[in-house]
Design an enzyme around this catalytic site. Sequence first.
Site, PDB file in Angstrom:
ATOM      1  N   ASN A   9       0.888  -1.168   0.000  1.00  0.00           N
ATOM      2  CA  ASN A   9       0.000   0.000   0.000  1.00  0.00           C
ATOM      3  C   ASN A   9       0.921   1.211   0.000  1.00  0.00           C
ATOM      4  O   ASN A   9       1.508   1.546   1.020  1.00  0.00           O
ATOM      5  CB  ASN A   9      -0.896  -0.015   1.249  1.00  0.00           C
ATOM      6  CG  ASN A   9      -1.718   1.267   1.367  1.00  0.00           C
ATOM      7  OD1 ASN A   9      -1.774   2.054   0.430  1.00  0.00           O
ATOM      8  ND2 ASN A   9      -2.341   1.468   2.524  1.00  0.00           N
ATOM      9  N   TRP A  10       1.038   1.810  -1.171  1.00  0.00           N
ATOM     10  CA  TRP A  10       1.986   2.924  -1.300  1.00  0.00           C
ATOM     11  C   TRP A  10       1.504   4.186  -0.591  1.00  0.00           C
ATOM     12  O   TRP A  10       2.271   5.127  -0.426  1.00  0.00           O
ATOM     13  CB  TRP A  10       2.222   3.237  -2.793  1.00  0.00           C
ATOM     14  CG  TRP A  10       3.042   2.229  -3.524  1.00  0.00           C
ATOM     15  CD1 TRP A  10       3.539   1.036  -3.045  1.00  0.00           C
ATOM     16  CD2 TRP A  10       3.483   2.324  -4.889  1.00  0.00           C
ATOM     17  NE1 TRP A  10       4.253   0.398  -4.036  1.00  0.00           N
ATOM     18  CE2 TRP A  10       4.231   1.156  -5.172  1.00  0.00           C
ATOM     19  CE3 TRP A  10       3.308   3.272  -5.898  1.00  0.00           C
ATOM     20  CZ2 TRP A  10       4.812   0.930  -6.422  1.00  0.00           C
ATOM     21  CZ3 TRP A  10       3.875   3.058  -7.151  1.00  0.00           C
ATOM     22  CH2 TRP A  10       4.629   1.884  -7.397  1.00  0.00           C
ATOM     23  N   LYS A  11       0.224   4.217  -0.233  1.00  0.00           N
ATOM     24  CA  LYS A  11      -0.364   5.421   0.378  1.00  0.00           C
ATOM     25  C   LYS A  11      -0.107   6.619  -0.556  1.00  0.00           C
ATOM     26  O   LYS A  11      -0.091   6.437  -1.764  1.00  0.00           O
ATOM     27  CB  LYS A  11       0.179   5.619   1.795  1.00  0.00           C
ATOM     28  CG  LYS A  11      -0.009   4.347   2.636  1.00  0.00           C
ATOM     29  CD  LYS A  11       0.281   4.523   4.090  1.00  0.00           C
ATOM     30  CE  LYS A  11       0.049   3.184   4.807  1.00  0.00           C
ATOM     31  NZ  LYS A  11       0.231   3.281   6.250  1.00  0.00           N
ATOM     32  N   HIS A  94      -9.277   1.686   4.961  1.00  0.00           N
ATOM     33  CA  HIS A  94      -7.994   1.822   5.665  1.00  0.00           C
ATOM     34  C   HIS A  94      -8.171   2.769   6.866  1.00  0.00           C
ATOM     35  O   HIS A  94      -8.934   3.726   6.795  1.00  0.00           O
ATOM     36  CB  HIS A  94      -6.924   2.351   4.714  1.00  0.00           C
ATOM     37  CG  HIS A  94      -5.552   2.228   5.282  1.00  0.00           C
ATOM     38  ND1 HIS A  94      -5.053   3.126   6.201  1.00  0.00           N
ATOM     39  CD2 HIS A  94      -4.590   1.296   5.111  1.00  0.00           C
ATOM     40  CE1 HIS A  94      -3.836   2.739   6.555  1.00  0.00           C
ATOM     41  NE2 HIS A  94      -3.534   1.632   5.907  1.00  0.00           N
ATOM     42  N   GLU A  96      -6.423   5.065   7.926  1.00  0.00           N
ATOM     43  CA  GLU A  96      -6.138   6.478   7.626  1.00  0.00           C
ATOM     44  C   GLU A  96      -7.350   7.146   6.976  1.00  0.00           C
ATOM     45  O   GLU A  96      -7.611   8.322   7.190  1.00  0.00           O
ATOM     46  CB  GLU A  96      -4.883   6.585   6.740  1.00  0.00           C
ATOM     47  CG  GLU A  96      -3.619   6.277   7.547  1.00  0.00           C
ATOM     48  CD  GLU A  96      -2.512   5.610   6.766  1.00  0.00           C
ATOM     49  OE1 GLU A  96      -2.521   5.635   5.523  1.00  0.00           O
ATOM     50  OE2 GLU A  96      -1.599   5.037   7.420  1.00  0.00           O
ATOM     51  N   GLU A 166      -5.226  -4.725  10.436  1.00  0.00           N
ATOM     52  CA  GLU A 166      -4.190  -3.727  10.693  1.00  0.00           C
ATOM     53  C   GLU A 166      -4.445  -3.047  12.036  1.00  0.00           C
ATOM     54  O   GLU A 166      -5.251  -2.106  12.111  1.00  0.00           O
ATOM     55  CB  GLU A 166      -4.196  -2.671   9.582  1.00  0.00           C
ATOM     56  CG  GLU A 166      -3.914  -3.225   8.207  1.00  0.00           C
ATOM     57  CD  GLU A 166      -3.286  -2.179   7.291  1.00  0.00           C
ATOM     58  OE1 GLU A 166      -2.254  -2.517   6.698  1.00  0.00           O
ATOM     59  OE2 GLU A 166      -3.792  -1.060   7.199  1.00  0.00           O
ATOM     60  N   GLY A 172       2.931   2.242  10.784  1.00  0.00           N
ATOM     61  CA  GLY A 172       3.914   3.313  10.642  1.00  0.00           C
ATOM     62  C   GLY A 172       4.650   3.632  11.932  1.00  0.00           C
ATOM     63  O   GLY A 172       5.349   4.640  12.026  1.00  0.00           O
ATOM     64  N   SER A 212       3.693  -2.223  10.153  1.00  0.00           N
ATOM     65  CA  SER A 212       5.147  -2.359  10.334  1.00  0.00           C
ATOM     66  C   SER A 212       5.655  -3.747   9.976  1.00  0.00           C
ATOM     67  O   SER A 212       6.599  -4.255  10.579  1.00  0.00           O
ATOM     68  CB  SER A 212       5.566  -1.983  11.767  1.00  0.00           C
ATOM     69  OG  SER A 212       5.209  -0.646  12.045  1.00  0.00           O
ATOM     70  N   GLY A 233       3.057  -1.108   4.167  1.00  0.00           N
ATOM     71  CA  GLY A 233       3.145   0.325   3.889  1.00  0.00           C
ATOM     72  C   GLY A 233       4.574   0.728   3.598  1.00  0.00           C
ATOM     73  O   GLY A 233       5.089   0.529   2.497  1.00  0.00           O
ATOM     74  N   GLY A 234       5.254   1.253   4.614  1.00  0.00           N
ATOM     75  CA  GLY A 234       6.610   1.800   4.441  1.00  0.00           C
ATOM     76  C   GLY A 234       7.562   0.889   3.698  1.00  0.00           C
ATOM     77  O   GLY A 234       8.283   1.330   2.798  1.00  0.00           O
TER      78      GLY A 234
HETATM   79  P1  13P Z   1       3.301   0.347   7.596  1.00  0.00           P
HETATM   80  O1  13P Z   1       3.767  -0.938   6.987  1.00  0.00           O
HETATM   81  O2  13P Z   1       4.044   1.561   7.134  1.00  0.00           O
HETATM   82  O3  13P Z   1       3.209   0.247   9.093  1.00  0.00           O
HETATM   83  O4  13P Z   1       1.793   0.581   7.073  1.00  0.00           O
HETATM   84  C1  13P Z   1       0.905  -0.450   7.175  1.00  0.00           C
HETATM   85  C2  13P Z   1      -0.322  -0.078   6.447  1.00  0.00           C
HETATM   86  O5  13P Z   1      -1.055   0.803   6.858  1.00  0.00           O
HETATM   87  C3  13P Z   1      -0.615  -0.773   5.193  1.00  0.00           C
HETATM   88  O6  13P Z   1      -1.888  -0.466   4.736  1.00  0.00           O
END
Ligand code: 13P
Length: 248
Positions: A9-11, A94, A96, A166, A172, A212, A233-234
């Site tokens: 998930n590149w956000k 998500h 966010e 999640e 994050g 994470s 994510g990251g």
């Molecule tokens: P991180 O891997 O950066 O913690 O993000 C997880 C996430 O929200 C994937 O959708």
Amino acid sequence: MRKPIIAGNWKMNNTVKDTEALLTELQPLVKDAKCDVVVCVPFTDIVRAVELCKGTNIHVGAQNVAWADKGAFTGEISAAMLVEAGAEYVVLGHSERRQYFGETDETVNKRLTQAIRNGLKPILCVGETLAEREGNKTEGVLQVQLAGAFKDVEAKQAADVVIAYEPVWAIGTGKTATSAQAEETIAFIRSEIAKLYDRQTADAIRIQYGGSMNPSNASELMAQPDIDGGLIGGASLKAADFAKVVNF
Ligand code: 13P
């Protein structure tokens, strides 16, 4: 039985130029993956990502979809637009989106049913906050999120939804749920699906862990019997790191 699925998930990261560089570097590193490999990219990157991934084992997804077919919904992107752009998957609900953009279980349900109607494969995110976990509310929160999201969704369609568990406190933050915590909660989610539908649907549905997840913890998480993949994510923003997770 269930094929693992690792999705990035590149956000809100990567321009078209960045997308070209990242996917070109990623392709050879993941070509022998035994799992489904997906990158969920910003809307503006979809067309180029699909072009670049044609003929490879990388599938492209979006990060949201409108619940209406078309019309006066400024800023929204319809399912037809995503399908024509070549997206196969779509991340929904998500944390966010829930936290910053007012997404609720009801809007997630409307987006989920719209995605299914249009042949997009949803990656439905659920998870509790730190306060909810510490207040022993995790299971109750997940029950409400799942019942809300799957309202009016038939068993056959539900089996094709990917669920991403999640925990919000692990996103994050570098703070991963332990593999035991993730397994316990994901097994709970599977038991809830069995209650909402039946055992067969619960056994078929794929449930990812997200929060994470990275090259150093992926193999331990993936070794858990109920964990069928990851939403990254990251660590999905660096080809080498994402490839290590994919090749867990
Ligand atoms: P991180 O891997 O950066 O913690 O993000 C997880 C996430 O929200 C994937 O959708």
